[in-house]
Design a protein around this motif. Structure first.
Motif, PDB file in Angstrom:
ATOM      1  N   ALA A 241      13.985   2.922  -2.985  1.00  0.00           N
ATOM      2  CA  ALA A 241      13.454   1.747  -2.300  1.00  0.00           C
ATOM      3  C   ALA A 241      11.959   1.614  -2.589  1.00  0.00           C
ATOM      4  O   ALA A 241      11.442   0.507  -2.756  1.00  0.00           O
ATOM      5  N   GLN A 242      11.270   2.746  -2.643  1.00  0.00           N
ATOM      6  CA  GLN A 242       9.838   2.711  -2.990  1.00  0.00           C
ATOM      7  C   GLN A 242       9.639   2.157  -4.397  1.00  0.00           C
ATOM      8  O   GLN A 242       8.715   1.378  -4.651  1.00  0.00           O
ATOM      9  N   GLN A 243      10.523   2.525  -5.314  1.00  0.00           N
ATOM     10  CA  GLN A 243      10.405   2.028  -6.681  1.00  0.00           C
ATOM     11  C   GLN A 243      10.614   0.514  -6.736  1.00  0.00           C
ATOM     12  O   GLN A 243       9.919  -0.195  -7.472  1.00  0.00           O
ATOM     13  N   VAL A 244      11.573   0.026  -5.965  1.00  0.00           N
ATOM     14  CA  VAL A 244      11.801  -1.421  -5.917  1.00  0.00           C
ATOM     15  C   VAL A 244      10.565  -2.125  -5.366  1.00  0.00           C
ATOM     16  O   VAL A 244      10.097  -3.126  -5.923  1.00  0.00           O
ATOM     17  N   ALA A 245      10.026  -1.606  -4.257  1.00  0.00           N
ATOM     18  CA  ALA A 245       8.849  -2.225  -3.648  1.00  0.00           C
ATOM     19  C   ALA A 245       7.648  -2.167  -4.592  1.00  0.00           C
ATOM     20  O   ALA A 245       6.865  -3.117  -4.665  1.00  0.00           O
ATOM     21  N   TYR A 246       7.514  -1.085  -5.329  1.00  0.00           N
ATOM     22  CA  TYR A 246       6.390  -0.952  -6.259  1.00  0.00           C
ATOM     23  C   TYR A 246       6.465  -2.012  -7.348  1.00  0.00           C
ATOM     24  O   TYR A 246       5.450  -2.648  -7.690  1.00  0.00           O
ATOM     25  N   ARG A 247       7.656  -2.224  -7.876  1.00  0.00           N
ATOM     26  CA  ARG A 247       7.815  -3.234  -8.921  1.00  0.00           C
ATOM     27  C   ARG A 247       7.656  -4.650  -8.366  1.00  0.00           C
ATOM     28  O   ARG A 247       7.417  -5.593  -9.123  1.00  0.00           O
ATOM     29  N   HIS A 248       7.800  -4.771  -7.064  1.00  0.00           N
ATOM     30  CA  HIS A 248       7.666  -6.071  -6.410  1.00  0.00           C
ATOM     31  C   HIS A 248       6.196  -6.488  -6.302  1.00  0.00           C
ATOM     32  O   HIS A 248       5.893  -7.677  -6.107  1.00  0.00           O
ATOM     33  N   VAL A 249       5.282  -5.533  -6.438  1.00  0.00           N
ATOM     34  CA  VAL A 249       3.849  -5.826  -6.328  1.00  0.00           C
ATOM     35  C   VAL A 249       3.357  -6.362  -7.671  1.00  0.00           C
ATOM     36  O   VAL A 249       3.549  -5.711  -8.702  1.00  0.00           O
ATOM     37  N   PRO A 250       2.708  -7.516  -7.692  1.00  0.00           N
ATOM     38  CA  PRO A 250       2.190  -8.045  -8.968  1.00  0.00           C
ATOM     39  C   PRO A 250       1.229  -7.057  -9.627  1.00  0.00           C
ATOM     40  O   PRO A 250       0.464  -6.356  -8.946  1.00  0.00           O
ATOM     41  N   GLY A 251       1.238  -7.026 -10.961  1.00  0.00           N
ATOM     42  CA  GLY A 251       0.456  -6.049 -11.714  1.00  0.00           C
ATOM     43  C   GLY A 251      -1.018  -5.974 -11.346  1.00  0.00           C
ATOM     44  O   GLY A 251      -1.545  -4.878 -11.070  1.00  0.00           O
ATOM     45  N   PRO A 252      -1.742  -7.081 -11.337  1.00  0.00           N
ATOM     46  CA  PRO A 252      -3.172  -6.998 -10.993  1.00  0.00           C
ATOM     47  C   PRO A 252      -3.413  -6.428  -9.601  1.00  0.00           C
ATOM     48  O   PRO A 252      -4.370  -5.670  -9.397  1.00  0.00           O
ATOM     49  N   ARG A 253      -2.550  -6.804  -8.656  1.00  0.00           N
ATOM     50  CA  ARG A 253      -2.715  -6.260  -7.302  1.00  0.00           C
ATOM     51  C   ARG A 253      -2.414  -4.769  -7.288  1.00  0.00           C
ATOM     52  O   ARG A 253      -3.098  -4.000  -6.615  1.00  0.00           O
TER      53      ARG A 253
ATOM     54  N   VAL B 132      11.970  -1.230   6.272  1.00  0.00           N
ATOM     55  CA  VAL B 132      11.426  -0.976   4.941  1.00  0.00           C
ATOM     56  C   VAL B 132      10.731   0.388   4.938  1.00  0.00           C
ATOM     57  O   VAL B 132      10.867   1.166   4.003  1.00  0.00           O
ATOM     58  N   LEU B 133       9.986   0.666   6.012  1.00  0.00           N
ATOM     59  CA  LEU B 133       9.351   1.966   6.182  1.00  0.00           C
ATOM     60  C   LEU B 133       9.959   2.675   7.389  1.00  0.00           C
ATOM     61  O   LEU B 133      10.617   2.061   8.222  1.00  0.00           O
TER      62      LEU B 133
ATOM     63  N   ALA C 225       0.833  -1.208   0.000  1.00  0.00           N
ATOM     64  CA  ALA C 225       0.000   0.000   0.000  1.00  0.00           C
ATOM     65  C   ALA C 225       0.861   1.249   0.000  1.00  0.00           C
ATOM     66  O   ALA C 225       0.586   2.212  -0.727  1.00  0.00           O
ATOM     67  N   ALA C 226       1.921   1.238   0.805  1.00  0.00           N
ATOM     68  CA  ALA C 226       2.814   2.396   0.864  1.00  0.00           C
ATOM     69  C   ALA C 226       3.508   2.614  -0.475  1.00  0.00           C
ATOM     70  O   ALA C 226       3.699   3.755  -0.920  1.00  0.00           O
ATOM     71  N   ALA C 227       3.892   1.513  -1.132  1.00  0.00           N
ATOM     72  CA  ALA C 227       4.562   1.632  -2.426  1.00  0.00           C
ATOM     73  C   ALA C 227       3.633   2.231  -3.463  1.00  0.00           C
ATOM     74  O   ALA C 227       4.043   3.047  -4.297  1.00  0.00           O
ATOM     75  N   VAL C 228       2.360   1.859  -3.440  1.00  0.00           N
ATOM     76  CA  VAL C 228       1.396   2.382  -4.399  1.00  0.00           C
ATOM     77  C   VAL C 228       1.047   3.833  -4.093  1.00  0.00           C
ATOM     78  O   VAL C 228       0.948   4.664  -4.998  1.00  0.00           O
TER      79      VAL C 228
ATOM     80  N   ALA D   3       6.703   6.339   5.486  1.00  0.00           N
ATOM     81  CA  ALA D   3       7.166   6.314   4.097  1.00  0.00           C
ATOM     82  C   ALA D   3       8.403   5.436   4.006  1.00  0.00           C
ATOM     83  O   ALA D   3       8.951   4.987   5.012  1.00  0.00           O
ATOM     84  N   PHE D   4       8.862   5.218   2.789  1.00  0.00           N
ATOM     85  CA  PHE D   4      10.079   4.450   2.573  1.00  0.00           C
ATOM     86  C   PHE D   4      11.290   5.282   2.970  1.00  0.00           C
ATOM     87  O   PHE D   4      11.260   6.515   2.961  1.00  0.00           O
ATOM     88  N   ARG D   5      12.366   4.591   3.285  1.00  0.00           N
ATOM     89  CA  ARG D   5      13.579   5.287   3.701  1.00  0.00           C
ATOM     90  C   ARG D   5      14.239   5.994   2.521  1.00  0.00           C
ATOM     91  O   ARG D   5      15.039   6.908   2.711  1.00  0.00           O
ATOM     92  N   HIS D   6      13.938   5.578   1.317  1.00  0.00           N
ATOM     93  CA  HIS D   6      14.562   6.171   0.139  1.00  0.00           C
ATOM     94  C   HIS D   6      13.604   6.026  -1.031  1.00  0.00           C
ATOM     95  O   HIS D   6      12.905   5.022  -1.155  1.00  0.00           O
ATOM     96  N   VAL D   7      13.572   7.005  -1.896  1.00  0.00           N
ATOM     97  CA  VAL D   7      12.636   6.994  -3.023  1.00  0.00           C
ATOM     98  C   VAL D   7      12.884   5.803  -3.938  1.00  0.00           C
ATOM     99  O   VAL D   7      11.950   5.209  -4.491  1.00  0.00           O
TER     100      VAL D   7
END
Length: 631
Positions: A350-362, A334-335, A298-301, A344-348
């Protein structure tokens, strides 16, 4: 100073920058043994590089250095980091004279068993083996002379080794320095770096060094050493923005720039996250509990600091589960908590990595849920909603939201954000002509408020190239272009754009008058000869206007031309300018006129006038330039 010269070979070929003070602190402590130095910093902050720089200097001065590394194993080898470090001590051990207690290391160091006393007999007394080992390590270190033991990544250390380091730190050999590095966020909850509160014993020195992000100047120095003259200020600024001062990220980006011969700032800002950081963040993500993973998704999105309540709503968790998940994410580093209960994430990146880690439909479902929840906020965060709308693939909805967000930003006086949003629309080639014209017109109306001159001028010219653009719209856009060329770009060609705008604005006399005012005040290249003609046209244009601001602007322009010509009749008219009771825009025109008339040099025809006017304008310090009046 020799101590200050970093070796490029010690840091993947990069210069040592931004850590001079920390290097001095580390060297000063070690050079006064016995000593314990603790170095704290986030992943990729440069802890290991600092240690390598310091130990290289110390080696050159006769110190022996041994280094051990902790690893993130679930069942780590007890004493492993210290044993690995001591395994390198063979060449420095004396041929004879080691005390019998050193033999306790023989079973752990089989390669050095012939250099060590025999291992002591096993004892059934509780704690005897630990005591023997501590004494053995101390005896070996004391026999070597001036020696530094470095233990890296102590946040991963096993309990036995942590206790060994603590006991060693409490009973230091005379010529010994212990240096440990760690990440505070990765320590077990409630655990000190050495397992207990530690203070150097009497007679020992010590210091704690906490590494902070590199400054923009530091990153520029790093880039300059790596890329030479190709490290432009714009590229260095982009490197600093992207890395947020984290050396690991800056260096990874420099490797990409150097190895792939890429120097374009836009390419850099759109580049993938560096491998080292991606691996580190992914490792933490995979260790999270299901609730923790849901909160982090949720934080990544959301991509901005969010409250616990919003994270819970977007994650679809009840309060208790969300709290547990958030705690898990915080403990895993992580947060982090930003302020006032936002996370929030410790680094922008890191947020991008976590965002890409979330499957597309989710990801899509989370974006949709974010839109639903954010729409209930007051005021409605339209910029965020636009972001989430685009992420769901709704292009038309995104365009609508961005326009609404730009209008909201203008209403709040945030023209910088508004300009950014409007540029996002204009950068889309699929945008229809009507929306493109409307967007360019909105951009032209705020173009004189200090927005990015080059980008805005380019965008306005692109829209003006459309042959189907209605004349009034074209004229207003060209008016904005001409004014920013003059006021922000210092380009006299802007007067030519204003002349063209006058004809295109024939059906919008108030807007046309604004262009005429700027043309009347032009003193360049003999244009002053036409000043009164332009003023006459402006007065004719606003004769029937109900716009008090534009009429006041034309009136002030007449006074400025009279003052420029040395006409003493200007002073009674100056006295008639409204100083109170009018609208903000009208009073702004008075301010503009009084200030600029007061700056005019005196002449024989105006003896005493300018001084008199200057006395009146001391309370009107705002300097206005051509076309900046709100006509």
């Amino acid at each position: 100073m020799a101590d200050q010269q970093g070796s490029p070979g010690l840091g993947r070929g990069f210069a040592f920058v931004g850590r001079r003070r920390e290097l001095d602190l580390l060297l000063a402590a070690v050079r006064q043994p016995p000593a314990v130095v603790v170095i704290e910093g986030d992943a990729g902050m440069g802890k290991s590089r600092l240690v390598r720089e310091a130990t290289a200097i110390l080696r050159s001065q006769g110190w022996r250095v041994m280094t051990g590394f902790c690893h993130p194993l679930r069942e780590p080898l007890p004493y492993g980091p210290v044993v690995d470090a001591l395994g390198k001590a063979g060449p420095w051990l004396p041929d004879a004279g080691l005390p019998p207690t050193a033999g306790a290391l023989a079973p752990l160091l089989p390669d050095l068993a012939d250099r060590l006393p025999p291992a002591p007999a096993a004892s059934e007394q509780p704690g005897a083996a630990r005591h023997h080992l501590v004494q053995a390590v101390r005896s070996v270190l004391a026999s070597i002379g001036r020696v530094v033991l470095v233990v890296e990544d102590v946040h991963w250390v096993d309990d036995a080794t942590r206790e060994l380091l603590l006991l060693l730190g409490r009973d230091l050999p005379d010529q010994f320095a212990l240096v440990v590095t760690y990440r505070a966020e990765d320590l077990p909850p409630g655990t000190a770096v050495l397992g207990a509160a530690y203070r150097p014993p009497p007679g020992a020195s010590g210091t704690v060094i906490r590494l902070s992000p590199l400054t923009e100047t530091d990153v520029a120095d790093l880039a300059g050493a790596a890329l030479g003259a190709q490290a432009t200020p714009k590229l260095c600024a982009a490197l600093h923005r992207r890395s947020e001062g984290l050396p690991l990220v800056a260096e990874e980006d420099l490797i990409t720039l150097r190895d792939h011969a890429r120097r374009d700032v836009r390419d850099l800002e759109q580049a993938e996250v560096p491998d080292g950081l991606r691996e580190a963040v992914t490792e933490r993500l995979t260790a999270l509990s299901p609730a923790g993973a849901a909160v982090v998704d949720a934080a990544a999105v959301l991509a901005v600091p969010a409250t616990e309540a919003l994270l819970a709503e977007v994650a679809g968790l009840d309060r208790d589960a969300a709290a547990d998940g958030l705690i898990d994410a915080l403990r895993a580093a992580v947060l982090r908590e930003i302020d006032n209960g936002r996370y929030a994430f410790r680094h922008v990146l890191a947020q991008q990595v976590a965002y890409r880690h979330v499957p597309g439909p989710r990801r899509t479902r989370l974006h949709q849920r974010a839109i639903e929840k954010l729409q209930t906020h007051h005021p409605v965060p339209l910029v965020q909603i636009a972001h989430h709308t685009l992420a769901t693939g709704d292009q038309q909805g995104w365009l609508d939201r961005v326009e609404q967000a730009a209008d909201q930003a203008v209403a709040l006086g945030d023209t910088g954000t508004a300009a950014t949003l409007l540029h996002q629309i204009l950068d889309r080639p699929e945008v229809d002509g009507v929306r493109r014209s409307r967007t360019a017109l909105a951009l032209a109306r705020i173009a004189n408020s200090g927005v990015d001159y080059a980008a805005t001028a380019c965008a306005l010219r692109a829209v003006l190239a459309d042959p189907l653009l209605p004349a009034p719209t074209r004229g207003e856009i060209r008016l904005g272009l001409g004014l920013i060329m003059l006021n922000l770009g210092g380009d006299s060609a802007g007067f030519g754009e204003l002349e063209r705008a006058v004809d295109e604005l024939a059906t919008l006399p108030d807007k046309a008058a604004r262009a005429m005012i700027a043309l009347a005040l032009n003193e360049r290249n003999g244009a002053a000869a036409h000043a009164w003609d332009w003023l006459g046209r402006a007065e004719q244009a606003v004769r029937d206007s109900t716009n008090e601001s534009v009429r006041a602007a034309v009136q002030v322009t007449r006074l400025l031309l009279m003052a420029r010509a040395g006409d003493a009749a200007v002073w009674p008219l100056v006295d008639q300018l409204r100083r109170q009771g009018g609208s903000r825009a009208v009073l702004g025109q008075t301010c503009y006129g009084l200030y600029n008339i007061g700056r005019r040099p005196s002449s024989s025809a105006m003896t005493g006038g300018p001084a008199r006017c200057c006395w009146r304008t001391r309370t009107w310090p705002n300097a206005w330039t051509i076309g900046r009046s709100n006509a």
